[in-house]
Design a protein around this motif. Structure first.
Motif: not given
Length: 344
Positions: A82-83, A86, A287-288, A291-292, A295, A336, A338
């Motif tokens: 995710a970096d 972001r 971003y939410r 992130t999912k 996964e 998330p 994080s």
């Protein structure tokens, strides 16, 4: 500094060149962080009155983010996927709030990440070769890089149509929907760049090189699109497409059914939420979602089918639109573990 992105002061302008023409100028992580640093430096430089960004080569301004590298990192078992997103989303927000004019010269393909480094600037100039798309639902992703903001604000639900279907826009379509602010021709670009080196009046310089685009096919169907894509659910959108008397409706319906069902539903819900959020709220939402997605299954399966094995036959999970409900979608909109995107 990498040659993937070039920076140069020419007169009053800071010029950015996306310099990966063989990769259609796709953005990698290094390009994102380098652009963010340079924009910060130029914001405080009185010798730079405006920024101009363009792509090297004749095929693309920028065809998106370097998603193959994300796939390869996942296959290698790397973490921190995710970096990149972001930092890309923080860059999109930086461009949106940039204190100086930010001029994008778009010639050729502009998709995904390329939209993110252009559409949020103050001036977006497209040539007759402009081909805009947010094709993410076709790779199990979603229309990010600020799509949550600008797509719901396009007229007559054309942005929702683009988000769900990955519909492509030509120069006239992009101008009439607000993706572009100005239109020119490829042959004018050298002279336009020279003018931008010295001018203090960006609009006057751009207007001097204006070329009328062809009429917008998209906006000719705008009322039809609005009648379909303002439906309250994905199921109702599909019902209206299926019953559309224009053959275009059946073509669009078939296209949507070929996309990731999860992505189509995410894009639809994203458009509803984005219409009610401010820009930073939209980026936090994205971003939410990303992130999912990182996964899960569909994004990596979509990249495999399109770019790795190139069989064009992704196996989506779930594989039908009617298998997606609120219980499937809700986790994508939760903060998330994080934390949220660090925007003020």
């Amino acid at each position: 500094m990498s040659d993937d992105i070039l920076f140069e002061q020419r007169g009053a302008a800071g010029f950015v060149t996306l310099n990966r023409p063989k990769a259609l100028n796709a953005l990698n992580h290094g390009m994102v962080t380098a652009l963010a640093r340079q924009l910060t430096a130029w914001a405080g430089d009185d010798g730079i009155r405006h920024v101009v960004i363009c792509g090297e080569g004749e095929k693309a301004f920028c065809a998106g983010g370097d998603i193959r590298s994300i796939y390869d990192a996942r296959m290698a078992g790397e973490t921190g996927l995710a970096d990149f997103f972001r930092d890309e989303y923080l860059l999109n927000a930086q461009i949106k709030s940039y204190p100086k004019p930010y001029v994008s010269l778009i010639d050729g393909i502009v998709m995904g990440g390329g939209v993110g480094v252009s559409v949020h600037g103050s001036h977006r100039v497209g040539t007759e070769n402009t081909m805009f798309a947010m094709p993410e639902t076709g790779i199990g992703f979603f229309p990010d890089v600020g799509g949550t903001w600008f797509l719901p604000r396009m007229p007559k639900a054309t942005g929702t149509y683009c988000a769900m279907s990955a519909g492509r826009l030509k120069q006239g379509d992009a101008l009439e929907t607000g993706v572009l602010t100005h239109a020119t021709s490829r042959r004018c670009l050298p002279a336009l760049k020279a003018a931008l080196e010295e001018t203090d009046d960006i609009d006057a310089a751009l207007n001097a090189f204006h070329v009328d685009p062809e009429p917008s096919d998209l906006m000719a169907r705008a009322d039809l699109i609005e009648g379909i894509f303002t439906a309250p659910t994905v199921a109702e959108v599909m019902r209206r497409l299926d019953s559309c008397e224009d053959p275009w409706g059946q073509k669009v319906a078939a296209g949507i059914r070929s996309k990731s069902p999860t992505s189509v539903h995410l894009a639809f819900e994203q458009m509803q939420r984005g219409a009610r959020l401010d820009f930073n709220g939209c980026m936090r939402l994205e971003y939410r979602i990303v992130t999912k997605i990182l996964e899960g299954h569909d994004f990596f399966e979509g990249v495999r089918a399109l770019l790795v094995d190139k069989d064009q036959a992704p196996k989506w999970q779930p594989d039908r639109l009617d298998q997606i409900d609120e219980t499937v979608l809700a986790p994508y909109f939760e903060e998330p573990a994080s934390g949220d995107l660090p925007l003020k």
